[in-house]
Design a protein around this motif. Structure first.
Motif, PDB file in Angstrom:
ATOM      1  N   MET A  38       0.821  -1.184   0.000  1.00 13.59           N
ATOM      2  CA  MET A  38       0.000   0.000   0.000  1.00 13.59           C
ATOM      3  C   MET A  38       0.872   1.257   0.000  1.00 13.59           C
ATOM      4  SD  MET A  38      -3.033   0.936   2.583  1.00 13.59           S
ATOM      5  CE  MET A  38      -3.359   2.590   2.977  1.00 13.59           C
ATOM      6  N   GLN A  39       1.909   1.257   0.825  1.00 13.93           N
ATOM      7  CA  GLN A  39       2.785   2.425   0.882  1.00 13.93           C
ATOM      8  C   GLN A  39       3.439   2.691  -0.467  1.00 13.93           C
ATOM      9  OE1 GLN A  39       5.442   1.511   4.086  1.00 13.93           O
ATOM     10  NE2 GLN A  39       3.932   1.942   5.653  1.00 13.93           N
ATOM     11  N   GLU A  40       3.853   1.613  -1.130  1.00 11.70           N
ATOM     12  CA  GLU A  40       4.474   1.756  -2.451  1.00 11.70           C
ATOM     13  C   GLU A  40       3.473   2.333  -3.450  1.00 11.70           C
ATOM     14  OE1 GLU A  40       6.491  -1.072  -5.826  1.00 11.70           O
ATOM     15  OE2 GLU A  40       6.626  -1.689  -3.736  1.00 11.70           O
ATOM     16  N   GLN A  46       6.678  10.250  -0.265  1.00  7.68           N
ATOM     17  CA  GLN A  46       7.949   9.868  -0.888  1.00  7.68           C
ATOM     18  C   GLN A  46       9.109  10.248   0.033  1.00  7.68           C
ATOM     19  OE1 GLN A  46       7.444  11.987  -4.558  1.00  7.68           O
ATOM     20  NE2 GLN A  46       6.553  10.212  -5.605  1.00  7.68           N
ATOM     21  N   ALA A  47       9.013  11.410   0.663  1.00  4.86           N
ATOM     22  CA  ALA A  47      10.048  11.846   1.600  1.00  4.86           C
ATOM     23  C   ALA A  47      10.115  10.928   2.818  1.00  4.86           C
ATOM     24  CB  ALA A  47       9.809  13.295   2.035  1.00  4.86           C
ATOM     25  N   TYR A  48       8.967  10.490   3.318  1.00  4.88           N
ATOM     26  CA  TYR A  48       8.962   9.547   4.443  1.00  4.88           C
ATOM     27  C   TYR A  48       9.791   8.311   4.107  1.00  4.88           C
ATOM     28  CZ  TYR A  48       4.935  12.014   6.565  1.00  4.88           C
ATOM     29  OH  TYR A  48       4.097  12.927   7.135  1.00  4.88           O
ATOM     30  N   LYS A  49       9.607   7.790   2.913  1.00  7.96           N
ATOM     31  CA  LYS A  49      10.353   6.603   2.484  1.00  7.96           C
ATOM     32  C   LYS A  49      11.847   6.924   2.365  1.00  7.96           C
ATOM     33  CE  LYS A  49      11.323   2.661   0.412  1.00  7.96           C
ATOM     34  NZ  LYS A  49      11.468   1.426   1.125  1.00  7.96           N
ATOM     35  N   ASN A  50      12.157   8.006   1.689  1.00  4.45           N
ATOM     36  CA  ASN A  50      13.557   8.373   1.477  1.00  4.45           C
ATOM     37  C   ASN A  50      14.299   8.662   2.774  1.00  4.45           C
ATOM     38  OD1 ASN A  50      13.137   8.132  -1.287  1.00  4.45           O
ATOM     39  ND2 ASN A  50      12.707  10.308  -1.560  1.00  4.45           N
ATOM     40  N   GLU A  51      13.584   9.129   3.781  1.00  4.17           N
ATOM     41  CA  GLU A  51      14.196   9.474   5.070  1.00  4.17           C
ATOM     42  C   GLU A  51      14.089   8.341   6.087  1.00  4.17           C
ATOM     43  OE1 GLU A  51      12.207  13.094   6.112  1.00  4.17           O
ATOM     44  OE2 GLU A  51      12.965  14.138   4.336  1.00  4.17           O
ATOM     45  N   GLY A  52      13.572   7.181   5.664  1.00  2.00           N
ATOM     46  CA  GLY A  52      13.487   6.033   6.566  1.00  2.00           C
ATOM     47  C   GLY A  52      12.488   6.204   7.694  1.00  2.00           C
ATOM     48  N   GLN A  53      11.430   6.958   7.464  1.00  3.10           N
ATOM     49  CA  GLN A  53      10.455   7.230   8.516  1.00  3.10           C
ATOM     50  C   GLN A  53       9.264   6.280   8.522  1.00  3.10           C
ATOM     51  OE1 GLN A  53       9.262  11.326   8.877  1.00  3.10           O
ATOM     52  NE2 GLN A  53      11.245  12.066   8.186  1.00  3.10           N
TER      53      GLN A  53
END
Length: 60
Positions: free
Chosen positions: A1-3, A20-27
């Motif tokens: 779902m996140q993807e 997208q930023a959450y993913k890139n920042e490991g959040q």
């Protein structure tokens, strides 16, 4: 779902860059961790019915 959310077009989901930023920042939390919290909330005697909750507030 996140993807799926992160690959959504900005015209369909205005906050796509935030996710997208959450993913890139490991959040992002692993899906199984989120599921465990949701199960605990739904089965708790003091379930916060009708309230918006943050999964992070309920991590062990």
């Amino acid at each position: 779902m996140q993807e799926q959310i992160r690959s959504t077009d900005k015209t369909d989901f205005i906050n796509v860059e935030t996710f997208q930023a959450y993913k890139n920042e490991g959040q992002l939390l692993p899906p199984n961790t989120v599921a465990e919290v949701i199960i605990r909330l739904l089965t708790a005697r003091n379930f916060p019915d009708g309230k918006v909750v943050n999964v992070g507030d309920y991590l062990k």
